[in-house]
Scaffold this active site. Structure first.
Site, PDB file in Angstrom:
ATOM      1  N   TYR A  58     -18.158 -32.209 -44.685  1.00  0.00           N
ATOM      2  CA  TYR A  58     -17.865 -34.039 -44.681  1.00  0.00           C
ATOM      3  C   TYR A  58     -18.971 -34.548 -43.611  1.00  0.00           C
ATOM      4  O   TYR A  58     -18.446 -35.623 -42.830  1.00  0.00           O
ATOM      5  CB  TYR A  58     -16.814 -33.662 -43.144  1.00  0.00           C
ATOM      6  CG  TYR A  58     -15.136 -32.769 -44.125  1.00  0.00           C
ATOM      7  CD1 TYR A  58     -13.959 -33.567 -44.353  1.00  0.00           C
ATOM      8  CD2 TYR A  58     -15.251 -31.803 -43.899  1.00  0.00           C
ATOM      9  CE1 TYR A  58     -12.972 -33.149 -44.640  1.00  0.00           C
ATOM     10  CE2 TYR A  58     -13.529 -31.037 -44.820  1.00  0.00           C
ATOM     11  CZ  TYR A  58     -13.019 -32.223 -45.184  1.00  0.00           C
ATOM     12  OH  TYR A  58     -11.712 -31.793 -45.699  1.00  0.00           O
ATOM     13  N   LEU A  59     -20.072 -34.224 -43.416  1.00  0.00           N
ATOM     14  CA  LEU A  59     -20.822 -34.534 -42.260  1.00  0.00           C
ATOM     15  C   LEU A  59     -21.967 -35.095 -43.662  1.00  0.00           C
ATOM     16  O   LEU A  59     -22.788 -34.359 -44.466  1.00  0.00           O
ATOM     17  CB  LEU A  59     -21.707 -33.880 -41.992  1.00  0.00           C
ATOM     18  CG  LEU A  59     -21.093 -32.731 -41.342  1.00  0.00           C
ATOM     19  CD1 LEU A  59     -21.664 -32.184 -40.308  1.00  0.00           C
ATOM     20  CD2 LEU A  59     -20.301 -33.842 -39.801  1.00  0.00           C
TER      21      LEU A  59
END
Length: 771
Positions: free
Chosen positions: A729-730
């Protein structure tokens, strides 16, 4: 006559004087020659007269080069007048003039002789000096060589004597020392070779790395032009248990068929696991086991509780211990076999480049576990055969060979998909795939595109937020529910949720929330309009959160739950498909997952900008990064159970901290004493000692600070899983830019696997990047 006699007498006396003078000068020159060293013999022809030979010998012995012909001319007064005239030139014929002429001629001859002798002597003296110096140098060189030889011989003799002495004193110790030296030398050489090999491998790996991100991107529909591989690796066939490992049913020895015995071993291996104590697991296992039994075995084995798997369990524990106690050579054999399999099945050729395959080994048969209270736990995962597997490769590539006696389900050439092989698993009936490694081009491009889409959301997120706020007051219930659902996805980073069948675990997302999963509080903990969430999310991880929401959202939620039972859906007018379709209309490619990625990356960027200062140490910066990552993990509900070894590891860390504090106290006392001694009797020695103690205290304090940061970090991450958000997600470019800007080694944030996965981000990002 008288006059003639007088002339002859004078001539004789003059001749005698010249001879004495010549002899005297010759003697002097002889002494000089003797002082100067060696002499050189004349190369002229020796005279035949003995007297002359004697005279020449005397002259030669004194180093004089003598010309016999010239001497005769000078001393022979009775020589032919014509001869004398020819030498002296025309003269008067008077007797007196004759004598005078003879004296002059004799004198000039003597002068010439003396001049020549001096010249020859000087030349010979120079040669003698050169020869003497040469001989002297040669003599010095020989003497030095002899001296060195004697010293060397003496040293060798001493070494031999000392070696004999050591050998007599302790031969075993001597041997041990030799072995030790040899071993250390070999180990050092091996270490150097390994380091050189690693450096060379790293260079080769870097040079061979496919920098696909520098190439122009292919079309979205076509994933590759050419794909070739060797197919999947199938699990080995079952090896039956030895006869010494029995199976008992109701106290009676029972011989099982190979297929039945294999499934029994799956259960026996898990006998000490908590799964086998669960009723659902036991029931599912026994049902599937009985289906694989022979008819005779089904008649005999009717109850799981009467089955004795203890002997099988003990056998596998012993096998496990044997593996742990394997020799280095045996482990090396297994390692080589594993490397051979990786080389054969673990790589493919994609568009002319060698790429790693992720999961080239097919799952062996076993028992399904699932996460949380999965209703299908304990069911049998059947063995995958080649007849179940579809192969995907390019049309011009060599088709992988199926195992002997088998054939593939089908072979296709579809370059719009990224999988290499596919099959249906029997538990859920869903397709499973063999894909490329996360470090491959296909996976990297997919990640890059995902994060670029999330970055594009920044441009239109404000418009989307205005739109879903307008939907809160829409007359249509469907629009209101969609507006509130998107608000939850935006604010809380909730997953969209998928529709599930009855046999799946009871996990929910935003669209599948039920009335029982929320509680509404007009006022709670000093906050207004609070919504309390409590449900099981993905992987049966509990999501519990109390969130203050907008007043209109609170009113809508009250409206949604009105006249509904706890088991009813909260958003009964929308589905995940409808929600994603509406999001896609707002921005092409936008889904609930993109929203989640956008919020996670935005949170990381904001937290890093807020928490990082330039004057921090590397350890403090890493703690700041972990805290920023933790904020993301909490937002995305990436939780975990505390590790089993957490308490023990924390106790060891606290003991280290306590010991370090004691060392600091001791060092401070020593520093105080050193300062006092320096005040009482100042000296350079005392001053240096004070400086040394000050440096020691400073170093120990830095070590203590590092340990305390580790303690804080571990405690804060006790039930938070940082890896999931970091990998999925990053945006990795945020991390890479932060590391480059703040001089933090990328190895401190990403391990090797993660660095391989995000190679594209590491190479293409500079410190100025902002999400």
């Amino acid at each position: 006559m008288k006059l003639e006699k007088e002339g002859h007498e004078k001539s004789r006396r003059t001749h005698e004087r010249s001879e004495k003078k010549s002899t005297h000068s010759s003697k002097d020159r002889g002494k000089d020659a003797e002082l100067n060293g060696k002499h050189r013999h004349s190369s002229k022809k020796r005279p035949s007269d003995p007297g002359e030979r004697q005279q020449e010998s005397a002259v030669s012995s004194s180093g004089v080069k003598h010309e016999a012909g010239e001497a005769d001319m000078d001393v022979d007064a009775t020589a032919d007048p014509d001869e004398r005239t020819r030498h002296a030139g025309p003269q008067k014929s008077s007797p007196a003039g004759h004598n005078h002429t003879l004296k002059i001629r004799s004198k000039s001859c003597k002068e010439r002789l003396n001049h020549k002798e001096k010249k020859d002597l000087n030349h010979e003296d120079g040669n003698l000096k050169k020869e003497r110096n040469k001989d002297s140098n040669q003599g010095d060189g020989e003497e030095k060589k002899m001296k060195k030889k004697r010293v060397k011989e003496e040293e060798q003799e001493k070494n031999q004597q000392s070696a004999k002495k050591r050998k007599k004193q302790s031969p075993e110790h001597d041997k041990a020392e030799k072995k030790k030296v040899k071993k250390e030398g070999d180990a050092g050489e091996e270490q150097k070779k390994r380091e050189r090999g690693k450096k060379e491998d790293k260079k080769d790996e870097e040079s061979d790395k496919w920098k696909w991100w520098e190439e122009s991107k292919s079309s979205d529909s076509q994933k590759w032009s050419r794909l070739e591989h060797n197919g999947p690796y199938f699990a080995p066939e079952y090896d039956p248990l030895p006869a010494s490992v029995p199976f008992y049913y109701d106290g009676q020895l029972l011989k099982l068929s190979p297929a039945t015995e294999e499934i029994a071993t799956f259960y026996a291996k898990m006998l000490d696991h908590e799964y086998t104590s669960k009723e659902a697991f036991q029931n599912n296992f026994f049902t599937d086991w009985r289906e694989e039994m022979t008819s005779e075995e089904r008649k005999q084995i009717k109850t799981l509780s009467k089955c004795d798997f203890s002997h099988m369990h003990k056998h596998f524990l012993e096998k496990s211990e044997e593996r742990k106690n394997m020799t280095k050579e045996e482990k090396q054999v297994l390692k080589e076999e594993s490397s051979r399999l990786v080389e054969q099945y673990g790589f493919c050729v994609l568009d002319g480049h060698r790429e790693k395959i992720g999961n080239f080994k097919l799952e062996p048969p076993g028992l399904f576990r699932g996460r949380g209270e999965h209703p299908k736990m304990g069911k049998l995962k059947k063995r995958i055969q080649p007849e179940h597997v579809a192969i995907n490769c390019s049309q011009d590539a060599k088709i992988p060979e199926a195992p002997a006696g088998h054939r593939w389900k089908r072979v296709q050439h579809d370059n719009t998909v990224t999988w290499l092989a596919s099959w249906l698993e029997n538990i859920h009936g869903r397709p499973k795939y063999i894909m490329l490694n996360p470090s491959s081009k296909l996976k990297g491009e997919k990640d890059w595109q995902k994060y670029e889409t999330a970055r594009q959301l920044k441009v239109c997120v404000n418009a989307i937020r205005k739109q879903y706020k307008r939907d809160w007051t829409s007359r249509e219930m469907k629009s209101r529910q969609r507006g509130v659902a998107i608000y939850f996805i935006d604010k809380l980073a909730l997953r969209a949720g998928n529709e599930k069948d009855e046999e799946s675990a009871d996990t929910v997302g935003c669209c599948s929330l039920r009335v029982e999963h929320i509680s509404l509080h007009r006022r709670l903990d000093g906050l207004e309009h609070v919504v309390e969430f409590d449900f099981l999310g993905k992987d049966s991880i509990r999501y519990y959160n109390k969130v203050p929401v907008e007043k209109q959202v609170f009113k809508n939620l009250k409206l949604f739950i009105k006249h509904k039972d706890p088991e009813d859906d909260l958003f009964d007018r929308i589905t995940t498909v409808n929600l994603n379709k509406a999001l896609n209309e707002c921005m092409p490619g936008l889904t609930a997952k993109v929203f989640r990625t956008f919020n996670a990356s935005t949170t990381l960027q904001d937290q890093l900008n807020k928490l990082t200062a330039e004057d921090m140490t590397v350890e403090e910066k890493i703690l700041s990064y972990n805290r920023a990552n933790r904020a993301v993990a909490i937002l995305c509900n990436h939780q975990r159970a505390a590790p089993k070894t957490f308490e023990k590891s924390m106790q060891l860390l606290q003991e280290k901290i306590q010991k370090k504090k004691e060392q600091i106290e001791e060092a401070k006392r020593e520093l105080k004493a050193a300062k006092k001694a320096h005040r009482d009797a100042p000296s350079d020695r005392c001053r240096k000692l004070v400086e040394k103690k000050e440096k020691l205290v400073q170093r120990l304090c830095e070590q203590l600070k590092k340990l305390q940061l580790q303690e804080t970090d571990r405690e804060e991450n006790k039930v938070i899983a940082l890896g999931t958000s970091k990998l999925n997600y990053l945006d990795p470019r945020i991390t890479v830019a932060w590391c480059k800007k703040h001089n933090v080694p990328i190895e401190k944030i990403y391990n090797k696997t993660q660095r391989d996965k995000f190679t594209w981000a590491i190479h293409m990002t500079d410190e100025s990047f902002q999400f």
